[in-house]
Design an enzyme around this catalytic site. Sequence first.
Site, short mmCIF file in Angstrom:
data_model
loop_
_atom_site.label_atom_id
_atom_site.label_comp_id
_atom_site.label_asym_id
_atom_site.label_seq_id
_atom_site.Cartn_x
_atom_site.Cartn_y
_atom_site.Cartn_z
N TYR A 162 19.67 4.82 1.75
CA TYR A 162 18.18 4.15 2.00
C TYR A 162 18.56 2.58 2.12
O TYR A 162 18.14 2.08 3.20
CB TYR A 162 17.33 4.30 1.10
N LYS A 166 18.44 0.80 5.82
CA LYS A 166 17.49 -0.40 5.82
C LYS A 166 18.33 -1.82 6.23
O LYS A 166 17.69 -2.43 7.03
CB LYS A 166 16.60 -0.56 4.92
N1 LIG Z 1 5.79 2.28 1.22
C1 LIG Z 1 6.40 1.29 0.96
O1 LIG Z 1 6.28 0.45 0.18
C2 LIG Z 1 7.67 1.09 1.66
C3 LIG Z 1 8.52 0.24 1.49
C4 LIG Z 1 9.89 -0.26 2.00
C5 LIG Z 1 9.95 0.62 3.46
N2 LIG Z 1 8.88 1.61 3.74
C6 LIG Z 1 9.26 2.17 4.98
O2 LIG Z 1 8.19 2.29 5.58
C7 LIG Z 1 8.23 3.55 6.44
C8 LIG Z 1 6.90 4.27 6.13
O3 LIG Z 1 7.07 4.79 4.85
P1 LIG Z 1 5.49 5.29 4.05
O4 LIG Z 1 5.66 4.57 2.56
O5 LIG Z 1 4.59 5.23 4.82
O6 LIG Z 1 6.08 6.89 3.84
P2 LIG Z 1 5.29 8.25 3.82
O7 LIG Z 1 5.96 9.13 3.33
O8 LIG Z 1 3.94 8.02 3.22
O9 LIG Z 1 5.33 8.34 5.36
C9 LIG Z 1 6.61 8.85 6.15
C10 LIG Z 1 6.23 9.63 7.24
O10 LIG Z 1 7.44 9.86 8.29
C11 LIG Z 1 7.32 11.31 8.40
N3 LIG Z 1 8.77 11.87 8.84
C12 LIG Z 1 9.88 12.11 7.97
N4 LIG Z 1 10.81 12.68 8.81
C13 LIG Z 1 10.57 12.08 9.75
C14 LIG Z 1 11.13 12.34 11.33
N5 LIG Z 1 12.61 13.01 11.17
N6 LIG Z 1 10.62 12.24 12.22
C15 LIG Z 1 9.25 11.63 12.46
N7 LIG Z 1 8.83 11.58 11.35
C16 LIG Z 1 9.16 11.70 10.15
C17 LIG Z 1 7.00 12.02 7.39
O11 LIG Z 1 6.35 13.42 7.80
C18 LIG Z 1 5.73 11.16 6.56
O12 LIG Z 1 4.60 11.55 7.12
C19 LIG Z 1 9.53 4.18 6.24
O13 LIG Z 1 10.26 3.80 7.19
C20 LIG Z 1 9.63 3.56 4.90
O14 LIG Z 1 11.18 3.71 4.52
C21 LIG Z 1 7.93 1.78 2.85
#
Ligand SMILES: NC(=O)c1ccc[n+]([C@@H]2O[C@H](COP(=O)([O-])OP(=O)(O)OC[C@H]3O[C@@H](n4cnc5c(N)ncnc54)[C@H](O)[C@@H]3O)[C@@H](O)[C@H]2O)c1
Length: 308
Positions: A162, A166
Amino acid sequence: MNLEGKAGIVTGAGRGIGRAIALLMAKEGASVIVNDPGAGRNGEVTTERPADEVVAEIAKTGAKAVANYESVAHYVSAGRMVAQCAETFGKIDFVVNAAGVLRERMIWNMTEDDFDTVIAVHLKGTWNMAHHAIKLMRRERLGRIVTFSSDAFKGSVGQCNYAAAKAGIIGLTRTIARECGPYGITANAMCPFAATRMTVNDAVIANWKRRVEAGLLTQAEFDSRMAMPGPEFVAPMVAYLCTDAAKDVNGQIFHAEKSHYHTYAYGEVARSIYKYENNGEFTVDELIKLIPSSLMAGIANVAPAKEA
Ligand SMILES: NC(=O)c1ccc[n+]([C@@H]2O[C@H](COP(=O)([O-])OP(=O)(O)OC[C@H]3O[C@@H](n4cnc5c(N)ncnc54)[C@H](O)[C@@H]3O)[C@@H](O)[C@H]2O)c1
């Protein structure tokens, strides 16, 4: 209605941060392709269709949204998604890449599939979407690419796949910014901090507790993670980046959470040493003497060796 007349795609928009962004973009007047295959947290296939729920929620407000269930990880599927946006709404002004999965293991336990899956969804998926969308955006000399990096780019225990993806997304975003800026297209990366199923669930909390016990996480860090704010606080920054007002915000990295946004100066030179004699060639002996008192002065090992 700061996005009135705009149209675009939010990937991973069925849940979490992507969902909050899709809802806000629609509220601000944009037409949205709500992409989400309903993947499990680790990328497993499920029968869930969260994109439909988000589309229904947007439809209630009178805004336009259409579901898409394809994976960003597949080149051809990403191309179909971009074509769907152009055919449905007649244009593509923005792509927000919020899709994501996690496969957390220490590097010595991580399988090749864990590595490849995470790189495919995050890094390759972001490239897939940008590649297809920019072909159309370039013709219009207008576009917004918002990518999702993470504070994990700095290095994150148990997340080498990851963190690598990133960090790669930052290089990708900054390169898109430089290549496409002259065509009126901006690209910026977000590092969010928000409670979603990715960040806060029973398994994750149990893992954090183990890390506190092992001294890998401080109690203060644990408490702050448990009080993580919701994804709705990240969405305004993303919507802002897609407005006309943000046309000169390009190639930047933002951290976003409740009540606090900041930028990162990634890649700035921190310290330097110079050699003028011997044709500018350092020797290893010189470095052994010089580096502790110059480049590394006061800088600790990020994870010093412990007794076995
Ligand atoms: N939540 C945080 O604090 C946090 C921190 C750093 C980075 N991020 C990044 O933010 C983004 C959103 O994360 P989140 O926390 O909302 O996660 P989440 O798991 O709530 O949502 C992610 C969504 O992506 C969808 N997904 C998975 N594989 C996929 C694919 N191949 N094609 C299309 N959609 C797909 C899933 O079905 C899910 O609904 C991600 O890239 C994550 O790495 C989140």
